[in-house]
Design an enzyme around this catalytic site. Structure first.
Site, mmCIF file in Angstrom:
data_model
loop_
_atom_site.group_PDB
_atom_site.id
_atom_site.type_symbol
_atom_site.label_atom_id
_atom_site.label_comp_id
_atom_site.label_asym_id
_atom_site.label_seq_id
_atom_site.Cartn_x
_atom_site.Cartn_y
_atom_site.Cartn_z
ATOM 1 N N PHE A 1 -0.915 16.321 4.272
ATOM 2 C CA PHE A 1 -1.314 15.652 3.039
ATOM 3 C C PHE A 1 -0.150 15.648 2.061
ATOM 4 O O PHE A 1 0.361 16.696 1.677
ATOM 5 C CB PHE A 1 -2.545 16.314 2.411
ATOM 6 C CG PHE A 1 -3.184 15.432 1.383
ATOM 7 C CD1 PHE A 1 -4.052 14.412 1.755
ATOM 8 C CD2 PHE A 1 -2.869 15.573 0.038
ATOM 9 C CE1 PHE A 1 -4.606 13.557 0.804
ATOM 10 C CE2 PHE A 1 -3.417 14.722 -0.922
ATOM 11 C CZ PHE A 1 -4.292 13.717 -0.523
ATOM 12 N N ASP B 1 -3.390 5.709 6.633
ATOM 13 C CA ASP B 1 -3.831 6.951 7.262
ATOM 14 C C ASP B 1 -4.769 6.567 8.411
ATOM 15 O O ASP B 1 -4.297 6.180 9.479
ATOM 16 C CB ASP B 1 -4.502 7.780 6.151
ATOM 17 C CG ASP B 1 -4.863 9.186 6.562
ATOM 18 O OD1 ASP B 1 -4.105 9.802 7.315
ATOM 19 O OD2 ASP B 1 -5.914 9.688 6.110
ATOM 20 N N ARG C 1 1.113 12.043 -9.132
ATOM 21 C CA ARG C 1 1.653 10.693 -8.933
ATOM 22 C C ARG C 1 3.048 10.551 -9.535
ATOM 23 O O ARG C 1 3.830 9.704 -9.116
ATOM 24 C CB ARG C 1 0.738 9.650 -9.590
ATOM 25 C CG ARG C 1 -0.646 9.542 -8.968
ATOM 26 C CD ARG C 1 -1.328 8.269 -9.454
ATOM 27 N NE ARG C 1 -2.762 8.261 -9.240
ATOM 28 C CZ ARG C 1 -3.363 7.882 -8.105
ATOM 29 N NH1 ARG C 1 -2.643 7.486 -7.073
ATOM 30 N NH2 ARG C 1 -4.676 7.892 -8.007
ATOM 31 N N GLU D 1 0.841 -1.200 0.000
ATOM 32 C CA GLU D 1 0.000 0.000 0.000
ATOM 33 C C GLU D 1 0.876 1.251 0.000
ATOM 34 O O GLU D 1 2.036 1.198 0.444
ATOM 35 C CB GLU D 1 -0.901 -0.070 1.248
ATOM 36 C CG GLU D 1 -1.819 1.080 1.512
ATOM 37 C CD GLU D 1 -2.850 1.362 0.424
ATOM 38 O OE1 GLU D 1 -2.417 1.591 -0.729
ATOM 39 O OE2 GLU D 1 -4.047 1.409 0.718
ATOM 40 N N ASP D 2 0.330 2.353 -0.492
ATOM 41 C CA ASP D 2 1.123 3.589 -0.503
ATOM 42 C C ASP D 2 1.214 4.235 0.873
ATOM 43 O O ASP D 2 2.285 4.631 1.317
ATOM 44 C CB ASP D 2 0.572 4.590 -1.548
ATOM 45 C CG ASP D 2 -0.919 4.907 -1.374
ATOM 46 O OD1 ASP D 2 -1.587 4.280 -0.522
ATOM 47 O OD2 ASP D 2 -1.416 5.784 -2.110
HETATM 48 P P1 IMP Z 1 -7.127 5.226 5.116
HETATM 49 O O1 IMP Z 1 -8.258 4.296 4.814
HETATM 50 O O2 IMP Z 1 -7.616 6.454 5.864
HETATM 51 O O3 IMP Z 1 -5.971 4.573 5.828
HETATM 52 O O4 IMP Z 1 -6.653 5.835 3.736
HETATM 53 C C1 IMP Z 1 -5.725 5.219 2.943
HETATM 54 C C2 IMP Z 1 -5.774 5.774 1.547
HETATM 55 O O5 IMP Z 1 -6.039 7.184 1.536
HETATM 56 C C3 IMP Z 1 -4.431 5.644 0.872
HETATM 57 O O6 IMP Z 1 -4.350 4.435 0.156
HETATM 58 C C4 IMP Z 1 -4.371 6.856 -0.017
HETATM 59 O O7 IMP Z 1 -4.931 6.567 -1.285
HETATM 60 C C5 IMP Z 1 -5.213 7.891 0.667
HETATM 61 N N1 IMP Z 1 -4.403 8.866 1.445
HETATM 62 C C6 IMP Z 1 -4.318 8.996 2.789
HETATM 63 N N2 IMP Z 1 -3.476 9.987 3.139
HETATM 64 C C7 IMP Z 1 -2.999 10.486 1.979
HETATM 65 C C8 IMP Z 1 -2.059 11.550 1.678
HETATM 66 O O8 IMP Z 1 -1.474 12.233 2.532
HETATM 67 N N3 IMP Z 1 -1.830 11.746 0.350
HETATM 68 C C9 IMP Z 1 -2.435 11.044 -0.654
HETATM 69 N N4 IMP Z 1 -3.308 10.056 -0.399
HETATM 70 C C10 IMP Z 1 -3.593 9.784 0.893
HETATM 71 MG MG MG Z 2 -5.391 7.948 -3.361
#
Ligand code: IMP
Ligand code: MG
Length: 187
Positions: free
Chosen positions: A157, A108, A170, A104-105
Site C-alpha cells: 500500500f 490495483d 497526498r 488515474e493514480d
Molecule cells: P481498483 O479499483 O482496485 O483498481 O482501485 C483503484 C483505486 O484504489 C485507486 O484509484 C486508488 O484510489 C485506490 N488504491 C489502490 N491501491 C492503492 C494504494 O496502494 N495506495 C493508495 N490508494 C490505492
Molecule cells: Mg484513493
C-alpha cells in the site's frame, strides 16, 4: 518538502522518488504527444488521487488538448477494494467522437477503471485509453487494457504524490510504502 520531514516517518521506505516520477512523466508526455497527433484529445483526471500526476502530465503533452475532471468512489477509508463504484462528479462536457485519455493514480484490482471505461464507452467516444502513474499487476482481478503506465510496483500500500490513506499523505512529493502499523492500528 524534504524526506526528513515528520510525515515521512509513517513510511516504511520511499519507493519512487520525485526525480524518477518527473523523468517518467516527461517520457510519457512525449509518447502521448506522438500518439495523438492531429486528434481531438480530452484528458480526464480521476479525482482526487490523480490530480498531481494529471497537472504534471498535461504540461508534458504538446497538443491542443482539453481537460475534464471526474470523481468516483471505489474505496472507503481502508486499503482494499469493495468492488462498488459510484460516480460522485461526472464530466462537464460531451465526449462523443472525442479521443479520451483517462488519467488515474493507480490500477490495483482494475475494478474502478473497468467500470469507468464501460460507462464512458456508452457515450460513443472515438477512443478511450488509460494512463496510470502506478500499476500493481499482481492484484488485478478484471481484464483491463492499460496503454500508458509510468511504474509497475509490488503489492504494497503506497501513498504520496496524490495517493492517500484515509485522505492523508497526498502532499508527499515522493511515493512511499505506508508503514502497516498505520492502517493495522485503524482496523
Ligand atoms: P481498483 O479499483 O482496485 O483498481 O482501485 C483503484 C483505486 O484504489 C485507486 O484509484 C486508488 O484510489 C485506490 N488504491 C489502490 N491501491 C492503492 C494504494 O496502494 N495506495 C493508495 N490508494 C490505492
Ligand atoms: Mg484513493
Amino acid at each position: 518538502m524534504d524526506i526528513h520531514s515528520k510525515i515521512y516517518q509513517d513510511l516504511t521506505r520511499v519507493l519512487v522518488t520525485r526525480e524518477e516520477i518527473a523523468a517518467s512523466i516527461k517520457k510519457l508526455g512525449q509518447q502521448i504527444t506522438n500518439d495523438y497527433q492531429g486528434k481531438d484529445l480530452v484528458v480526464v483526471c480521476i479525482l482526487k488521487g490523480a490530480c498531481i500526476f494529471f497537472t504534471d502530465l498535461i504540461r508534458e503533452i504538446d497538443l491542443p488538448l482539453t481537460t475534464e475532471f471526474m470523481s468516483v468512489s471505489s474505496y472507503g477509508s481502508g486499503t482494499s477494494s469493495t468492488g462498488v463504484v459510484r460516480i460522485v462528479k461526472d464530466l462537464d462536457r460531451n465526449i462523443e467522437k472525442k479521443n479520451v485519455l483517462i488519467v488515474e493514480d493507480i490500477v490495483d484490482s482494475g475494478r474502478t477503471l473497468s467500470y469507468l471505461v464501460s460507462v464512458l464507452n456508452q457515450r460513443h467516444p472515438s477512443s478511450i485509453r488509460i494512463a496510470t502513474l502506478l500499476d500493481k499487476p499482481a492484484r488485478r482481478v478484471v481484464d483491463l487494457q492499460v496503454q500508458y503506465s509510468c511504474f509497475n510496483i509490488p503489492d504494497a500500500f503506497v501513498v504520496g504524490y496524490g495517493l492517500d490513506y484515509d485522505e492523508k499523505y497526498r502532499n508527499l512529493p515522493d511515493i512511499g510504502i505506508l508503514s502497516p502499523k498505520i492502517y493495522e492500528s485503524a482496523d
